[in-house]
Design an enzyme around this catalytic site. Structure first.
Site, short mmCIF file in Angstrom:
data_model
loop_
_atom_site.label_atom_id
_atom_site.label_comp_id
_atom_site.label_asym_id
_atom_site.label_seq_id
_atom_site.Cartn_x
_atom_site.Cartn_y
_atom_site.Cartn_z
N LYS A 26 -7.99 -6.09 8.21
CA LYS A 26 -9.43 -5.33 7.97
C LYS A 26 -9.61 -5.61 6.43
CE LYS A 26 -9.90 -0.70 8.04
NZ LYS A 26 -10.55 -0.27 6.86
N SER A 27 -8.69 -5.37 5.60
CA SER A 27 -9.15 -5.61 4.11
C SER A 27 -9.47 -6.90 3.66
CB SER A 27 -7.87 -5.14 3.19
OG SER A 27 -7.61 -3.61 3.33
N ARG A 76 -13.31 -8.63 2.70
CA ARG A 76 -13.48 -9.50 1.42
C ARG A 76 -13.85 -10.84 1.51
NH1 ARG A 76 -10.17 -5.10 0.61
NH2 ARG A 76 -9.70 -4.43 -1.49
N GLY A 122 -15.22 2.99 4.09
CA GLY A 122 -15.46 3.10 2.68
C GLY A 122 -15.19 1.77 1.73
N SER A 136 -6.12 2.72 -6.69
CA SER A 136 -7.17 2.52 -5.74
C SER A 136 -7.71 1.08 -5.81
CB SER A 136 -8.48 3.35 -5.64
OG SER A 136 -9.61 2.83 -5.01
N GLN A 149 -9.93 -0.12 -3.81
CA GLN A 149 -11.39 -0.26 -3.67
C GLN A 149 -12.04 -0.15 -5.16
OE1 GLN A 149 -12.37 2.63 -0.52
NE2 GLN A 149 -11.42 1.33 0.97
N ASP A 187 -2.42 3.84 4.14
CA ASP A 187 -2.82 3.79 5.44
C ASP A 187 -1.74 3.95 6.59
OD1 ASP A 187 -5.26 3.45 4.02
OD2 ASP A 187 -5.56 1.47 4.42
N LYS A 220 -9.67 10.20 2.59
CA LYS A 220 -10.04 9.40 3.77
C LYS A 220 -10.92 9.66 4.65
CE LYS A 220 -6.92 6.53 1.50
NZ LYS A 220 -7.43 5.39 0.65
O1 SPQ Z 1 -12.38 1.45 4.28
P1 SPQ Z 1 -11.60 2.63 4.49
O2 SPQ Z 1 -12.66 3.57 5.50
O3 SPQ Z 1 -11.57 3.35 3.20
O4 SPQ Z 1 -10.52 2.37 5.28
C1 SPQ Z 1 -9.12 2.68 4.84
C2 SPQ Z 1 -8.36 2.75 6.48
O5 SPQ Z 1 -7.38 3.63 6.73
O6 SPQ Z 1 -8.62 1.84 7.05
C3 SPQ Z 1 -8.66 4.12 4.37
F1 SPQ Z 1 -9.35 5.15 4.69
O7 SPQ Z 1 -8.39 1.94 4.31
C4 SPQ Z 1 -8.43 1.55 2.90
C5 SPQ Z 1 -7.14 1.97 1.94
O8 SPQ Z 1 -6.93 3.25 2.08
C6 SPQ Z 1 -8.77 0.10 2.44
C7 SPQ Z 1 -8.63 -0.39 1.36
C8 SPQ Z 1 -9.16 -1.86 0.80
O9 SPQ Z 1 -9.55 -2.49 1.88
O10 SPQ Z 1 -9.18 -2.02 -0.47
C9 SPQ Z 1 -7.89 0.20 0.34
C10 SPQ Z 1 -7.32 1.56 0.52
O11 SPQ Z 1 -8.13 2.55 -0.43
P2 SPQ Z 1 -8.02 3.02 -1.79
O12 SPQ Z 1 -9.27 4.04 -1.83
O13 SPQ Z 1 -6.59 3.46 -2.01
O14 SPQ Z 1 -8.47 1.75 -2.46
#
Ligand code: SPQ
Length: 416
Positions: free
Chosen positions: A12-13, A17, A84, A154, A156, A303, A330
């Site tokens: 997914k990540s 991207r 997110g 993080s 993100q 996750d 989350k």
């Molecule tokens: O995209 P989203 O909703 O935040 O998804 C989650 C998940 O469980 O699928 C978190 F709820 O994954 C994030 C992860 O926790 C995906 C992610 C990324 O692709 O960069 C990074 C993580 O979040 P963070 O806030 O720690 O960077």
């Protein structure tokens, strides 16, 4: 028991991207093994509204990029759905583009904090209307570089700031608290971005353009983790999962399973598009032991904590998960949703301020659980149901489509 060999849809990540960076590159991009989950489809829909030509053919996506400064002012609000990653990374890109756009999401997104991105982007000179929550309006353009020491770990936030830094008028430095997933750094470099990583310090210099790429998205280790745990705890099981992404910023779950005494092996690996990819051989393990999961390990498995909690109920002794308060923000408060639901299944588990303590081994009992529309909660409790006495009833099964369409059928096909 579970038996067989499977291959999963893309990570997914990395899928998010790939859409974003292709959209702001110059030229024609092909993304194969893309994850057609709802979150990644939200990213596609937003970039289409920003004027990018995107076409889907089976599991591949074809994108004619608009160039770094070529996004168009959307005629409609941008709806990120439940994602997110979409909203936070897009804010970094929109901050650098000379246009105005408003971002909204579903009821879960509207409760997730955005000030972690808004504050540093404002520091770079970006004009943002909104406080911590959606809707957020960004009026992009003319960014200054930033020197930013991240207060939380993080990927993100880091990625959003790296993306904004591509547009800044000088060198930016972002310092991570601890290492989070680094798919942005790896992929952006292959698109020609000027990024230097030295341990936790990331330096970004602006470039005129990014250049198109063909991207293969490896299987999602976060999705694989549900099948891995199902195999480890269901008697006589043995499963091979092929082509899983094994980037070391994501493989905390493998380290944890090994430490617990679980039978998991990487039987093959190679590097594709800068990402380590391999096959996993997993076998039922009768004797698992509890462990402590903390500190720098947390971002490498953030996750996977809901499914690790299910696994820990089947390990002898105490498993302590700490330093994980990020779980509270989350899709649901994942500390509370996991602890409350596992209590309903009669596990011996206690909520703590930054995690949970699980005492195993417990015989789980069926009950009705609440997902809070959180895909990872739904998938974790389906796995718990495989070994519980009596059925585990999940209130909203459809939410798994966020990250793992076809989840229930994939597991059912492995059950012999
Ligand atoms: O995209 P989203 O909703 O935040 O998804 C989650 C998940 O469980 O699928 C978190 F709820 O994954 C994030 C992860 O926790 C995906 C992610 C990324 O692709 O960069 C990074 C993580 O979040 P963070 O806030 O720690 O960077």
């Amino acid at each position: 028991m579970l038996k067989g060999t499977i291959e999963l849809l893309g990570d997914k990540s990395i899928s998010h991207r790939a859409i974003m960076f292709s959209s702001i590159s110059k030229g024609y991009n092909r993304i194969s093994n893309f994850l057609m989950g709802e979150d990644c489809l939200s990213t596609i829909s937003c970039f289409k509204k920003l004027g990018v030509g995107i076409e889907i053919k089976k599991n591949d996506v074809f994108i004619r990029g608009n160039g770094l400064y070529g996004l168009k002012k959307p005629s409609d609000i941008l709806d990120v759905g439940n994602s997110g990653t979409t909203i936070r990374l897009m804010m970094g890109i929109l901050a650098g583009n000379n246009l105005e756009a408003t971002l909204v999401g579903d009821s879960s997104i509207s409760k997730r904090p955005m000030d972690r991105v808004i504050n540093p982007l404002r520091e770079m000179g970006c004009d943002i209307i909104g406080d911590n929550f959606t809707p957020i309006t960004i009026k992009g353009g003319n960014l200054n570089p930033i020197h930013y020491k991240m207060p939380i770990s993080s990927a993100q936030v880091k990625s959003s700031l790296i993306l904004a830094s591509l547009y800044a008028n000088g060198e930016s430095t972002i310092i991570e608290k601890s290492k989070s997933r680094n798919h942005t750094e790896i992929m952006l470099k292959s698109f020609g971005a000027n990024i230097n990583v030295d341990s936790l310090k990331i330096k970004v210099n602006p470039v005129d353009e990014l250049f198109s790429q063909d991207i293969y998205v490896p299987g999602d280790i976060s999705s694989a983790s549900f099948i891995i745990v199902a195999t480890l705890i269901t008697k006589n099981s043995e499963v091979i999962i092929k082509n899983v992404g094994l980037n070391e910023t994501r493989t905390g779950i493998i380290d944890v399973i090994k430490k617990m005494g679980g039978n998991i092996e990487i039987i093959n690996n190679k590097t594709i598009c800068g990402e380590l990819v391999g096959d996993l051989l997993v076998k039922y393990t009768k004797n698992l032991n509890g462990i402590v999961i903390e500190k720098d390990l947390i971002p490498r498995l953030i996750d996977e904590i809901p499914i690790i909690a299910v696994l820990a109920t089947q390990a002898d002794g105490k498993t302590i998960i700490k330093d994980a308060s990020e779980l509270k923000v989350k899709e649901s408060n994942r500390i509370k949703s996991v602890v409350d639901n596992l209590k309903l299944l009669k596990a011996d588990i206690k909520e703590t301020d930054d995690g949970m303590i699980i005492n195993g081994k417990s015989k789980l009992k069926g009950n009705k659980i609440k997902t809070y529309n959180d895909h990872r909660v739904a998938m974790s409790f389906f796995v718990a149901g495989l070994i519980s006495e009596g059925e585990v009833l999940i209130d909203n099964k459809d939410c798994v489509d966020i990250s793992f369409p076809g989840y229930f059928d994939t597991i059912k096909k492995l059950i012999k």
